[in-house]
Design an enzyme around this catalytic site. Structure first.
Site, PDB file in Angstrom:
ATOM      1  N   ASP A   1       0.951  -1.066  -0.013  1.00  0.00           N
ATOM      2  CA  ASP A   1      -0.074  -0.133   0.002  1.00  0.00           C
ATOM      3  C   ASP A   1       0.821   1.183   0.051  1.00  0.00           C
ATOM      4  OD1 ASP A   1       0.805  -0.782   2.633  1.00  0.00           O
ATOM      5  OD2 ASP A   1      -0.680   0.603   3.376  1.00  0.00           O
TER       6      ASP A   1
ATOM      7  N   GLU B   1       0.091  -1.463   5.646  1.00  0.00           N
ATOM      8  CA  GLU B   1       1.132  -0.845   6.527  1.00  0.00           C
ATOM      9  C   GLU B   1       1.118   0.587   6.997  1.00  0.00           C
ATOM     10  OE1 GLU B   1       5.222   0.816   7.434  1.00  0.00           O
ATOM     11  OE2 GLU B   1       4.057   1.495   6.023  1.00  0.00           O
TER      12      GLU B   1
END
Length: 484
Positions: A78, A145
């Protein structure tokens, strides 16, 4: 022809550009997770895609390396989606617009996603390679994350066999990280009481803009302006001398990004408009002086709007919101006494939102000392309790503590010395790395973190050094060759 065609390392750049076409902000990762799974399968490798969308791809050892220890190459899929005020980019569907300027790949109006797309691109290139000697590999690409490390937290330890982990989520070439801060996300919810509006009052928008923002760990020590805290200061100054009505407040978009923009909607008696305008100009002058060295482009605007509002916050609600903004712990809290220049603990008031029945405030606490992380959270909790608001810890992750002995750290040191004839820097970071969670799950895991030069992480204009990427990829390839 692609934007990055001809740049080296060619396959790293190929995968980085391919991922840049796929929307992949936190919580919107199904498409990128599926892409990574398909790449692994197309290479004929074993792939695990778990319920959290984490991806694990296993590649057998290079010939002659079958008895070497399994190495985990790790990054996250991400990215943080931030854009300039003038950008119409839609992170849910638009590809990142890549440009090449000299030695840099840059996205001028948005974040680039080099954090952490470049790690994934390096790992995929190594999985694809036929000529890089390496031990058995497990490529671990985690989800979400940037908004709580929930992918790493959900990882099933049974799916991981390696005992050596190379995290590629650092942003400064020439150093390896061996420790990181733990973190916690806090959410404050302030219930809103509403009053009917007055027809004879004009409505104005106050906007804070022109700030640099940045990563709330990496740049927290730079003293950059926080738009939410600044808005609190503006509103407090006005409310102290003028009877204002507050209708709406918002600022920032990610708790782990220093907010660059904030907006408040207010009204007041027409007789006080000139006084308010002078106060805002006075505050803007003060802020430009205070932030001259770090955020000289700050702007405060005070603009009449034709919008009519049916209701405004009660005076008591307005007072609570301003009190929170003024008293909320923010910025560097303590510096390390053991590692020179290292921020030990901090907090970032990253997001303020108005909903139908509440105003919420989100912050990201970071600390390499667990008790200090708890202490800051307790301060925020007590502030909420005393001002009649709700407090919630939405996520928490541990620090990664320094290990005195490390096989993989020694390999990096030796290889770097061999290539560059100088010592690699050994450092710690005031930012959350998934290594903290991995260390909690895998107590005996041997870990380091490294990466190429990336600038302006978590802010529009983020850029990646091309030459640094090539050197970092070559360093990683040589390190894998030495694990024999």
């Amino acid at each position: 022809m692609t934007i990055l065609e001809g740049l080296k390392p060619q396959r790293v750049m190929y995968y980085f550009e391919e991922m840049s076409k796929i929307p992949r902000c936190s919580y919107d990762e199904q498409r990128i997770s599926d892409y990574l799974s398909n790449v692994g399968k197309a290479l004929g490798l074993e792939v695990i895609q778990d319920k959290a969308l984490n991806i694990i791809i296993r590649k057998p050892a290079y010939k002659g390396y079958e008895n070497s220890p399994t190495v985990i190459l790790q990054g996250h899929m991400d990215m943080v989606g931030e854009k300039t005020d003038s950008s119409n980019h839609d992170f849910s569907k638009d590809p990142i617009k890549l440009e090449v300027e000299g030695d840099y790949i840059i996205a001028k109006e948005t974040t680039l996603g080099a954090d952490n797309g470049i790690a994934v691109a390096m790992a995929l290139a190594i999985l694809e390679s036929k000529d890089i000697p390496h031990p058995p590999l497990e490529v671990l690409i985690t989800s979400n994350e940037e908004s709580g490390m929930t992918g790493a937290a959900a990882l099933d330890p049974e799916n991981i066999t390696g005992k050596i982990l190379i995290n590629i989520d650092s942003e400064e070439e020439g150093k390896i990280l061996v420790s990181c801060a733990g973190g916690e996300r806090n959410l404050i919810t302030i219930p809103v009481e509403w009053n009917e509006t007055l027809d004879d009052e004009d409505i104005y928008e106050i906007v804070v803009s022109g700030l640099k923002g940045g990563h709330s760990g990496m740049e927290i020590d730079k003293g950059r302006g926080n738009s939410n805290k600044i808005m609190g200061r503006v509103l407090e100054r006005l409310n102290r001398s003028i009877d204002i009505n507050l209708y709406h407040i918002e600022g920032g978009s990610k708790s782990n990004a220093i907010p660059r923009y904030a907006k408040a909607v207010i009204s007041m008696e027409k007789a006080n408009i000139e006084k308010a305008n002078l106060s805002i100009k006075e505050i803007e002058k003060e802020l430009r002086f205070e932030l001259l060295s770090v955020d000289k482009d700050i702007e405060l605007s005070f603009t009449k709007t034709k919008d009519k509002k049916d209701r405004a916050f009660s005076k008591e609600t307005t007072k609570k919101i301003i009190s929170f903004l003024m008293l909320f712990p923010n910025g560097v809290y303590t510096m390390s006494m053991d590692i020179e220049g290292l921020v030990e603990s901090s907090n970032n008031l990253g997001v303020v939102k108005t909903t139908d029945d509440s105003v919420t405030m989100e912050s990201a606490i970071r600390s390499s000392v667990g008790s200090l992380k708890t202490y800051i959270a307790d301060q925020i909790r007590l502030l909420a309790e005393n001002l009649g608001a709700e407090w919630e810890s939405t996520s928490s992750y541990p620090a990664w503590e320094y290990s005195r002995e490390s096989y993989i750290r020694d390999i990096f040191k030796d290889v770097y010395k061999e290539i560059y004839n100088k010592d690699i820097n050994i450092d710690a970071i005031h930012a959350g790395l998934e290594c903290g969670l991995f260390k909690e799950k895998f107590v005996n895991m041997d870990m380091v973190s490294f990466g190429p030069n990336i600038y302006g992480v978590h802010a529009p204009g983020e850029k990646l050094s091309i030459s640094s990427t090539e050197r970092s990829y070559n360093l990683l390839s040589k390190v894998l060759e030495k694990i024999h």
